[in-house]
Design an enzyme around this catalytic site. Structure first.
Site, PDB file in Angstrom:
ATOM      1  N   ASP A  88       0.818  -1.204   0.000  1.00 23.43           N
ATOM      2  CA  ASP A  88       0.000   0.000   0.000  1.00 23.43           C
ATOM      3  C   ASP A  88       0.852   1.255   0.000  1.00 23.43           C
ATOM      4  O   ASP A  88       1.628   1.498   0.930  1.00 23.43           O
ATOM      5  CB  ASP A  88      -0.905   0.003   1.222  1.00 23.43           C
ATOM      6  CG  ASP A  88      -1.824   1.206   1.227  1.00 23.43           C
ATOM      7  OD1 ASP A  88      -2.566   1.384   0.248  1.00 23.43           O
ATOM      8  OD2 ASP A  88      -1.769   1.982   2.186  1.00 23.43           O
ATOM      9  N   ASP A 276      -2.827   5.995  -5.005  1.00 20.95           N
ATOM     10  CA  ASP A 276      -2.947   5.046  -3.900  1.00 20.95           C
ATOM     11  C   ASP A 276      -3.181   3.632  -4.414  1.00 20.95           C
ATOM     12  O   ASP A 276      -4.194   3.354  -5.060  1.00 20.95           O
ATOM     13  CB  ASP A 276      -4.098   5.479  -2.988  1.00 20.95           C
ATOM     14  CG  ASP A 276      -4.228   4.619  -1.743  1.00 20.95           C
ATOM     15  OD1 ASP A 276      -3.284   3.871  -1.439  1.00 20.95           O
ATOM     16  OD2 ASP A 276      -5.265   4.699  -1.071  1.00 20.95           O
TER      17      ASP A 276
END
Length: 402
Positions: A88, A276
């Site tokens: 992430d 993201d």
């Protein structure tokens, strides 16, 4: 966390609500200076490489259920225990299931036990070493900090890596056993390891659930992904980005078909936009999304509407015409006149079996208000190689995919 369509499987620290290092911060806060908190940052020991960029690292990337999350395998401890982790770019703290986990850890998943590792060492805390992270969808990871060797690929390892050992987990993290934080915060993989090797990384996401992508670091990232200078997008510092965790860019417009939507004519204030890998569908300010949706609806006027999903409100039924339909061409526009053409698979989401799917939805969603973060999610990364140069504070979407 994930809805039934697996369209929002991991909405991570980009919109974190609370972050606790032995005490609670105000909502939305991020740690800015580790000296203020209980954990004392130390220089990495035994760096993976000393030569600039080293030989690089390449980690296979697999898709989670429904393609909404992306997983790499990373080892911790000696002998190492391998953990499937969601990687992430919107968070910095890495964490894994702890042997003492009492809530929410998936039965049968690997766990970390510091007493069974010959390289485990104490964490340099001023006080207790508890941590708690709560994400936008209210999922949580709570536990204690650990310090041990991290192993990436069979030959790359580094001692003294600080990570979370989760004792309580809530929310849907799929078939994984934690998170690998690739943000810019002080607890991230990038901050705790060799800055030459890990200051540059790149990934391409698997195009299907059964395919494999790659997460590259160092010279392998440069060789596999780096585009020409004219394609580089400057990273920008946002005043409210406490801890510098997120990767912010200036997102200026979208073209769909022949219609260009310039954001400065649609929103009253500059858009805070992040890239993201933990969010699936791109989120846009309400006015921008409304304009994009109207343009898409105009192009789909010859098709019957289908029921919306929990997240996507613009869907159509292609039954009988699945093979003849193609999504409209779309491009994203950024500062410095950088244009990124999207892969056709990045424009819409289709339900069913690949190209034969009869239900198709616009793969963008609107935020609740103009002040929420704009997020460019992984659906729009499809067919591209996403390249991060931390030292140069640049980012790029390179053509090629996996």
């Amino acid at each position: 966390m994930a809805d039934s369509q697996h369209l929002h499987c991991f909405y991570i620290t980009a919109t974190i609500i609370t972050y606790v290092l032995t005490h609670s911060c105000a909502d939305g806060a991020r740690p800015q200076d580790l000296g203020t908190y209980s954990l004392q940052q130390q220089a990495p020991t035994n760096p993976i490489h000393t030569d600039r960029f080293g030989v690089g690292v390449a980690l296979p990337v697999t898709a989670g259920p429904g393609g909404g999350s992306y997983v790499v395998t990373v080892g911790f401890g000696t002998p190492k225990v391998d953990f499937p982790l969601l990687f992430d770019t919107g968070s910095d703290v890495s964490w894994v299931y702890c042997h003492s986990c009492s809530q929410g850890c998936t039965p049968g998943s690997p766990t970390f036990n510091p007493s069974l590792s010959s390289t485990s060492s104490s964490v340099p805390c001023k006080a207790a070493c508890d941590y708690a992270v709560e994400y936008h969808d209210r999922s949580q990871s709570i536990g204690v900090y650990a310090r041990d060797t991290i192993s990436l690929a069979d030959t790359e390892s580094q001692e003294g890596f600080i990570f979370g050992c989760a004792e309580k987990v809530s929310g849907d993290f799929g078939r994984t056993a934690g998170v690998l934080g690739l943000g810019q915060g002080q607890f991230s993989l990038l901050a705790q390891t060799d800055p030459n090797l890990f200051s540059i990384f790149c990934y391409c996401l698997p195009p299907t659930d059964s395919a494999t992508g790659v997460l590259w670091f160092g010279v392998q990232a440069m060789e596999s992904c780096r585009p020409g200078a004219s394609k580089m997008i400057s990273l920008v510092v946002e005043p409210n980005n406490n801890g510098l965790t997120n990767y912010f860019v200036k997102f200026t417009g979208i073209t769909i078909g022949s219609q260009r939507l310039d954001f400065n004519s649609l929103v009253s204030s500059p858009m805070s936009t992040i890239i993201d890998s933990g969010t699936v569908v791109t989120r846009l300010p309400p006015a921008v999304y409304s304009a994009l949706r109207a343009a898409f609806r105009g192009m789909m006027s010859g098709y019957p509407a289908a029921e919306p999903t929990n997240l996507l409100d613009t869907c159509y039924n292609l039954e009988g015409r699945e093979q003849d339909w193609t999504p409209p061409a779309m491009a994203m526009h950024f500062e410095d006149s950088v244009d990124v053409g999207l892969d056709p698979s990045a424009v819409t989401l289709r339900e069913g079996d690949g190209e034969s799917a009869s239900r198709v939805c616009l793969a963008f969603a609107g935020n609740g208000d103009e002040n929420e973060l704009t997020i460019i999610g992984t659906q729009q990364h499809r067919g591209l190689r996403v390249y991060y140069d931390i030292n140069g504070q640049k980012l790029a979407f390179a053509a090629g995919g996996c």
